[in-house]
Design a protein around this motif. Structure first.
Motif, PDB file in Angstrom:
ATOM      1  N   ARG A 119       0.803  -1.218   0.000  1.00 14.36           N
ATOM      2  CA  ARG A 119       0.000   0.000   0.000  1.00 14.36           C
ATOM      3  C   ARG A 119       0.838   1.272   0.000  1.00 14.36           C
ATOM      4  NH1 ARG A 119      -5.369   0.890  -1.339  1.00 14.36           N
ATOM      5  NH2 ARG A 119      -6.615  -0.871  -0.673  1.00 14.36           N
ATOM      6  N   GLN A 120       1.906   1.310   0.802  1.00  9.73           N
ATOM      7  CA  GLN A 120       2.644   2.559   0.935  1.00  9.73           C
ATOM      8  C   GLN A 120       3.979   2.558   0.198  1.00  9.73           C
ATOM      9  OE1 GLN A 120       2.716   4.488   4.711  1.00  9.73           O
ATOM     10  NE2 GLN A 120       0.506   4.723   4.695  1.00  9.73           N
ATOM     11  N   VAL A 121       4.181   1.598  -0.666  1.00 10.58           N
ATOM     12  CA  VAL A 121       5.282   1.680  -1.627  1.00 10.58           C
ATOM     13  C   VAL A 121       4.680   2.346  -2.863  1.00 10.58           C
ATOM     14  CG1 VAL A 121       6.945   0.370  -2.999  1.00 10.58           C
ATOM     15  CG2 VAL A 121       6.439  -0.325  -0.664  1.00 10.58           C
ATOM     16  N   SER A 122       4.433   3.637  -2.739  1.00 13.95           N
ATOM     17  CA  SER A 122       3.709   4.355  -3.777  1.00 13.95           C
ATOM     18  C   SER A 122       3.826   5.851  -3.556  1.00 13.95           C
ATOM     19  CB  SER A 122       2.223   3.959  -3.743  1.00 13.95           C
ATOM     20  OG  SER A 122       1.466   4.758  -4.631  1.00 13.95           O
ATOM     21  N   THR A 123       3.837   6.594  -4.648  1.00 12.40           N
ATOM     22  CA  THR A 123       3.738   8.043  -4.576  1.00 12.40           C
ATOM     23  C   THR A 123       2.281   8.492  -4.465  1.00 12.40           C
ATOM     24  OG1 THR A 123       3.640   8.258  -6.984  1.00 12.40           O
ATOM     25  CG2 THR A 123       5.826   8.307  -5.968  1.00 12.40           C
ATOM     26  N   ALA A 124       1.350   7.540  -4.640  1.00 14.63           N
ATOM     27  CA  ALA A 124      -0.095   7.811  -4.545  1.00 14.63           C
ATOM     28  C   ALA A 124      -0.529   8.936  -5.482  1.00 14.63           C
ATOM     29  CB  ALA A 124      -0.496   8.125  -3.098  1.00 14.63           C
ATOM     30  N   TRP A 125       0.138   9.044  -6.614  1.00 17.98           N
ATOM     31  CA  TRP A 125      -0.166  10.155  -7.524  1.00 17.98           C
ATOM     32  C   TRP A 125      -1.538  10.017  -8.174  1.00 17.98           C
ATOM     33  CZ3 TRP A 125      -1.171   9.630 -12.742  1.00 17.98           C
ATOM     34  CH2 TRP A 125      -0.874   8.386 -13.306  1.00 17.98           C
ATOM     35  N   ARG A 126      -1.992   8.772  -8.354  1.00 14.37           N
ATOM     36  CA  ARG A 126      -3.290   8.585  -8.998  1.00 14.37           C
ATOM     37  C   ARG A 126      -4.443   8.623  -8.009  1.00 14.37           C
ATOM     38  NH1 ARG A 126      -3.640   3.500 -12.774  1.00 14.37           N
ATOM     39  NH2 ARG A 126      -5.706   4.400 -13.067  1.00 14.37           N
ATOM     40  N   ASP A 127      -4.194   8.140  -6.799  1.00 18.67           N
ATOM     41  CA  ASP A 127      -5.301   8.022  -5.844  1.00 18.67           C
ATOM     42  C   ASP A 127      -4.747   8.034  -4.427  1.00 18.67           C
ATOM     43  OD1 ASP A 127      -7.612   7.539  -4.499  1.00 18.67           O
ATOM     44  OD2 ASP A 127      -7.920   5.510  -5.250  1.00 18.67           O
TER      45      ASP A 127
END
Length: 373
Positions: free
Chosen positions: A336-344
């Motif tokens: 879940r948190q291996v992400s830049t969360a740029w899309r959502d």
């Protein structure tokens, strides 16, 4: 490490007065940007035909076919359109390999050079992963590579970089080298990712173009000689109950595995100690109800399903999931948190009822000796 930097032969509609458009009632869901200007992402000579891998043509199709497509100045007699989810492929038969492909729209001649397939020698006989990434943390990329090298015998990576501006391509290559990858090819694709949304109350996929089109550039231009290819994002780590995911794919009579995944979480929503970036190893919890996510796949490119177009989560032309169901002998964790969360940004939310996953904890031991950077 063997390293190659490649580019695509793209054609743009800029200056022609034409562009791709969204439906009037389109309602965007999540972040992203629509690409109105790309006519084709790459022009690939396959030995008998030229393949133009395009975003969904929509309103461009009729004026393009009327104007005609020219190979070295000669109008192509037959152009076949292969319509797929999120992209189209224009197939043009030719007796010889052209040097250039062009068309004239709005009084402006546009086109590109032709890509050949010689670069596919980098992946010949190698266990390969293909991914598309934008500004993912270099520590994530290194960990992702190291895990699949150690657990599955990953040998090569085809890395499409979607316009990262936090580091250059050489720095990206260094991270993959530290992860133990023997051969890396990086292809810069600094183009809009696309958007997802709704039209007429239904999901509209025709504007979400880049990733699915790029996967088929990979299939047609770069990866046909690979031993097996895993379609895998940086926030995904695959597991296999019996050895390597690549070996399992080679053993399968269809040379294809449809692999289910589940979300996993760190212990809370805050950054780890001292503000360091969350890593795969910080995730050891899952939802008590086992929160599944969309399947991914591994394929033998020259196997029985060589003809099928690649999608993000499956193949086209198959009656899925009734023909090929996700197997329980393997799977992947989606971090879940291996992400830049740029899309959502919603993916950073934490559900109730998280429990420890012993298998995930054991797998993450691979990273424990590595210090934070």
């Amino acid at each position: 490490m063997e390293l190659r930097i490649e580019t695509l032969n793209r054609a743009s509609l800029q200056g022609t007065g034409l562009s791709r458009v969204l439906p009037d009632d389109f309602e965007q869901s999540g972040n992203g940007s629509f690409d109105p200007d790309t006519l084709w992402y790459d022009a690939v000579w396959t030995g008998r035909s030229l393949a133009l891998i395009c975003p969904t043509l929509d309103v461009i199709e009729d004026p393009l076919l009327e104007a005609g497509i020219y190979l070295d100045g000669v109008r192509a007699r037959r152009v076949r359109i292969e319509r797929q989810v999120g992209h189209d492929v224009l197939w043009i038969r030719s007796r010889k390999r052209p040097d250039r492909v062009e068309t004239t729209l709005g009084g402006v001649t546009i086109g590109s050079a032709i890509s050949d397939r010689r670069a596919d020698a980098v992946f010949e006989g190698r266990n390969t992963a293909v991914t598309l990434s934008n500004n993912n943390d270099l520590v994530w990329i290194e960990d992702w590579a190291r895990y699949h090298v150690e657990k599955h015998g990953l040998e090569a990576v085809l890395f499409f970089d979607n316009g990262s501006d936090l580091y250059d391509l050489d720095t990206l290559a260094d991270a993959l080298k530290r992860g133990g990858v023997a051969a890396t090819m990086i292809v810069s694709v600094p183009h809009p990712y696309g958007v997802h949304g709704y039209s007429d109350g239904q999901p509209y996929w025709r504007a979400l173009n880049l990733q699915i089109a790029i996967l088929n550039v990979a299939r047609l231009r770069f990866l046909r000689r690979a031993r097996a290819v895993l379609q895998c994002d940086v926030d995904e780590l695959f597991w296999c109950a019996n050895g390597s995911i690549f070996d399992a794919t080679r053993r399968h009579p269809l040379g294809f595995l449809h692999i289910g995944g589940q979300w996993c979480y760190p212990d809370d929503g805050a950054p780890s100690a001292n503000g360091a970036t969350m890593r795969h190893r910080d995730h050891y919890l899952r939802n008590s109800e086992t929160e599944h996510c969309s399947a991914k796949f591994c394929i033998r490119p020259r196997g029985p399903l060589f003809f099928a177009s690649w999608r993000v989560h499956s193949l086209s032309g198959l009656r899925q999931p009734t023909v090929i169901k996700p197997t329980r002998a393997m799977g992947f964790w989606h971090f879940r948190q291996v992400s830049t969360a740029w899309r959502d940004t919603k993916r950073m939310a934490f559900p109730e009822g998280l429990v420890e996953d012993p298998e995930l904890i054991q797998a993450m031991q691979l990273f424990q000796p590595e210090p934070d950077r």
